[in-house]
Design a protein around this motif. Structure first.
Motif, mmCIF file in Angstrom:
data_model
loop_
_atom_site.group_PDB
_atom_site.id
_atom_site.type_symbol
_atom_site.label_atom_id
_atom_site.label_comp_id
_atom_site.label_asym_id
_atom_site.label_seq_id
_atom_site.Cartn_x
_atom_site.Cartn_y
_atom_site.Cartn_z
ATOM 1 N N ILE A 34 -4.794 10.521 -7.639
ATOM 2 C CA ILE A 34 -5.864 10.991 -5.869
ATOM 3 C C ILE A 34 -5.961 9.260 -5.126
ATOM 4 O O ILE A 34 -6.271 8.229 -5.727
ATOM 5 N N GLY A 35 -5.562 10.081 -3.869
ATOM 6 C CA GLY A 35 -5.740 8.331 -2.521
ATOM 7 C C GLY A 35 -6.722 8.466 -1.463
ATOM 8 O O GLY A 35 -6.517 9.816 -1.116
ATOM 9 N N TRP A 36 -6.697 7.836 -1.322
ATOM 10 C CA TRP A 36 -7.587 8.212 0.308
ATOM 11 C C TRP A 36 -6.506 7.032 0.584
ATOM 12 O O TRP A 36 -6.285 5.999 0.493
ATOM 13 N N PHE A 37 -6.389 7.463 2.298
ATOM 14 C CA PHE A 37 -5.876 7.008 3.589
ATOM 15 C C PHE A 37 -6.602 7.813 4.458
ATOM 16 O O PHE A 37 -7.551 8.150 4.497
ATOM 17 N N ARG A 38 -6.383 6.451 5.669
ATOM 18 C CA ARG A 38 -6.963 6.265 6.929
ATOM 19 C C ARG A 38 -5.922 5.813 8.207
ATOM 20 O O ARG A 38 -4.350 4.990 8.365
ATOM 21 N N GLN A 39 -6.494 6.505 9.146
ATOM 22 C CA GLN A 39 -5.680 6.336 10.241
ATOM 23 C C GLN A 39 -6.745 5.854 11.403
ATOM 24 O O GLN A 39 -7.359 6.537 12.452
ATOM 25 N N ALA A 40 -6.099 5.097 11.822
ATOM 26 C CA ALA A 40 -6.964 4.453 12.702
ATOM 27 C C ALA A 40 -6.244 4.760 14.644
ATOM 28 O O ALA A 40 -4.905 5.138 14.083
ATOM 29 N N PRO A 41 -6.940 5.225 15.696
ATOM 30 C CA PRO A 41 -6.198 5.413 17.050
ATOM 31 C C PRO A 41 -5.069 4.467 16.852
ATOM 32 O O PRO A 41 -5.250 3.246 17.123
ATOM 33 N N GLY A 42 -4.182 4.777 17.705
ATOM 34 C CA GLY A 42 -3.162 3.920 17.736
ATOM 35 C C GLY A 42 -2.120 3.253 16.499
ATOM 36 O O GLY A 42 -1.139 2.371 17.003
ATOM 37 N N LYS A 43 -2.403 3.339 15.247
ATOM 38 C CA LYS A 43 -1.986 2.973 14.005
ATOM 39 C C LYS A 43 -1.225 3.391 13.673
ATOM 40 O O LYS A 43 -1.453 5.330 13.046
ATOM 41 N N GLU A 44 -0.698 3.556 12.663
ATOM 42 C CA GLU A 44 0.037 4.169 11.566
ATOM 43 C C GLU A 44 -0.725 4.782 10.367
ATOM 44 O O GLU A 44 -2.147 3.654 10.076
ATOM 45 N N ARG A 45 -0.391 5.622 9.390
ATOM 46 C CA ARG A 45 -1.649 5.734 8.229
ATOM 47 C C ARG A 45 -0.860 5.131 7.118
ATOM 48 O O ARG A 45 -0.528 4.381 7.460
ATOM 49 N N GLU A 46 -2.721 4.204 6.981
ATOM 50 C CA GLU A 46 -2.161 3.217 5.261
ATOM 51 C C GLU A 46 -2.737 3.660 4.475
ATOM 52 O O GLU A 46 -4.048 4.807 4.681
ATOM 53 N N GLY A 47 -2.921 3.213 3.359
ATOM 54 C CA GLY A 47 -3.374 3.752 1.734
ATOM 55 C C GLY A 47 -4.475 2.255 1.421
ATOM 56 O O GLY A 47 -4.209 1.740 1.594
ATOM 57 N N ALA A 92 -11.484 4.908 11.104
ATOM 58 C CA ALA A 92 -10.458 5.828 11.179
ATOM 59 C C ALA A 92 -10.418 6.884 11.177
ATOM 60 O O ALA A 92 -11.870 7.715 10.816
ATOM 61 N N VAL A 93 -9.601 7.939 10.807
ATOM 62 C CA VAL A 93 -10.007 9.370 10.258
ATOM 63 C C VAL A 93 -9.664 9.101 9.021
ATOM 64 O O VAL A 93 -8.433 8.570 8.702
ATOM 65 N N TYR A 94 -9.908 9.422 7.616
ATOM 66 C CA TYR A 94 -9.884 9.118 6.538
ATOM 67 C C TYR A 94 -9.251 10.489 5.672
ATOM 68 O O TYR A 94 -10.063 11.578 5.737
ATOM 69 N N TYR A 95 -7.907 10.289 5.096
ATOM 70 C CA TYR A 95 -7.441 11.462 4.368
ATOM 71 C C TYR A 95 -7.684 11.267 2.709
ATOM 72 O O TYR A 95 -7.170 9.855 2.130
#
Length: 126
Positions: A34-47, A92-95
Motif C-alpha cells: 500500500i503506497g501513498w503518493f502526492r501530486q502538487a500543482p504543476g508537478k508530477e505525481r511522486e511516491g 498536494a493531493v494525496y492518493y
C-alpha cells in the motif's frame, strides 16, 4: 467492487500535523503493498511512503523521512499516513494505491499499482 477511499486532508499551518486514512473495501489488504503518493500543482505525481502488509516493512522517500509515519490497522482494513512538521512544499493531493505483493526496499514501492483512490487535498499554509 474493490475500492480505496482517502480521507483526512485539509488546511493546516506550517509545523502542524494531519493524519490521512486510506480505507479499503471489497478486498483485504493482506499480502498487499500500500503506497501513498502526492501530486502538487504543476508537478508530477511522486511516491511518498509505502507499507508491505505481509512483512510490516515501511519505506519513505527522503523528503518525508522523520516527519511522516505510515501504519496499518488490519481490523479496520485501513492504512494511515501520519504527517507531522508539515511544510508548505507538502501541499498536494494525496492518493493511496495498492497492488498485491511485497517490497523489501523503497525502490520497489511505487510501481504497478492496481487500485487507486480519488485523493484528498492537503494544504499547508499560514
Amino acid at each position: 467492487q474493490e475500492q480505496l477511499v482517502e480521507s483526512g486532508g485539509g488546511l493546516v499551518q506550517p509545523g502542524g500535523s494531519l493524519r490521512l486514512s486510506c480505507a479499503a473495501s471489497g478486498f483485504t489488504l493482506d499480502y498487499y503493498v500500500i503506497g501513498w503518493f502526492r501530486q502538487a500543482p504543476g508537478k508530477e505525481r511522486e511516491g511518498v511512503s509505502c507499507i508491505s502488509s505481509s512483512t510490516a516493512g515501511t519505506y519513505y522517500t527522503d523528503s518525508v523521512k522523520g516527519r511522516f509515519t505510515i501504519s496499518r490497522d488490519k481490523a479496520k482494513n485501513t492504512v494511515y499516513l501520519q504527517m507531522n512538521s508539515l511544510k508548505p512544499e507538502d501541499t498536494a493531493v494525496y492518493y493511496c494505491a495498492t497492488r498485491p505483493g511485497i517490497v523489501v526496499r523503497t525502490a520497489q514501492c511505487f510501481s504497478d499499482m492496481r487500485y487507486w483512490g480519488k485523493g484528498t487535498l492537503v494544504t499547508v499554509s499560514s
